[in-house]
Design an enzyme around this catalytic site. Sequence first.
Site, PDB file in Angstrom:
ATOM      1  N   GLU A  18       0.825  -1.216   0.000  1.00 21.32           N
ATOM      2  CA  GLU A  18       0.000   0.000   0.000  1.00 21.32           C
ATOM      3  C   GLU A  18       0.857   1.263   0.000  1.00 21.32           C
ATOM      4  O   GLU A  18       0.479   2.273  -0.605  1.00 21.32           O
ATOM      5  CB  GLU A  18      -0.942  -0.031   1.199  1.00 21.32           C
ATOM      6  CG  GLU A  18      -2.017  -1.106   1.045  1.00 21.32           C
ATOM      7  CD  GLU A  18      -2.957  -1.190   2.219  1.00 21.32           C
ATOM      8  OE1 GLU A  18      -4.170  -0.999   2.025  1.00 21.32           O
ATOM      9  OE2 GLU A  18      -2.477  -1.469   3.340  1.00 21.32           O
TER      10      GLU A  18
ATOM     11  N   GLU B 258      -4.062  -9.538   3.345  1.00 23.03           N
ATOM     12  CA  GLU B 258      -4.785  -9.174   4.564  1.00 23.03           C
ATOM     13  C   GLU B 258      -5.984 -10.064   4.872  1.00 23.03           C
ATOM     14  O   GLU B 258      -6.251 -10.391   6.037  1.00 23.03           O
ATOM     15  CB  GLU B 258      -5.239  -7.706   4.493  1.00 23.03           C
ATOM     16  CG  GLU B 258      -4.158  -6.687   4.787  1.00 23.03           C
ATOM     17  CD  GLU B 258      -3.341  -6.288   3.577  1.00 23.03           C
ATOM     18  OE1 GLU B 258      -2.613  -5.288   3.650  1.00 23.03           O
ATOM     19  OE2 GLU B 258      -3.418  -6.994   2.546  1.00 23.03           O
TER      20      GLU B 258
END
Length: 286
Positions: free
Chosen positions: A118, A138
């Site tokens: 990210e 995730e």
Amino acid sequence: MAGSVDLAAEKFHTLLVEERTDRVVVLLDRPEVRNAIDQQMVDELHVVCAALEQEPKVLIIAGVDGVFASGADIAQLRERRRDDALQGINSTIFVRIAKLPMPVIAALDGYCLGGGAELAYAADFRIGTSSVRIGNPETGLGILAAAGASWRLKELVGEPVAKQVLLAGKVLTAEEALAVNLITEIHDAPELMDAAHGLADRITRQDPLAVRITKSVFHAPAEAHPVIDQLAQGILFESEAKFDRMQQFLDRKNDKKTGTKDGGSAATAATTTGTPEGTESREQNR
């Protein structure tokens, strides 16, 4: 300037920071946990951003020991609760990095996962090595990629690939990332930072104000166009750099024409003016 940030005077514990006249190089430096992003690293990245907001420069971000960042620090993440999520600890710093006035280059090597991915998505440019492995695992940990991947990744690679990464846990190889333009160049590991600096060199040869305004206009919402383009161009049309750079272009062009008229080749004329043949076309394409 009151409250200005002097990076040379700052004490960093999770980052290695080098400031040059036109750029700042930041290395994520937690090799014992594969450069996992923890609260202290976030806090130190905020310090770097504050300095670059005050004195805009190109930012190069990389990792140490053949790893960009293996993700957020799972030991800390395990203990975070609802109120921590609502603070947007990682998303806030990644948004701040994405909004820096000058471009951000992420030089990726090895693992670039979770929060590390990210962070890379927040950069303007991503280049890497053949060992890059980039993705968002995730959901396998019972959470979602909430620091930008859920919306940035779709913009970068399109919905089908983004869903493979976000919903099915696919980790992209360097070649796969290159094929979908998530990274734009692959280099041997020893050459990665030279390539990042080469890209920074190309950026810094442009007019800094034009680069800053172009980045802002590029990221403006669709409904702001074309008005924002016209207003931004109005600012640049009044800048001294615009007049100087365009006059230099015209002077070089005139010198080449004069050299040709006098019987010399265009290449000879360019040499006598210190300008390599084809500079005009390269200037236009930069």
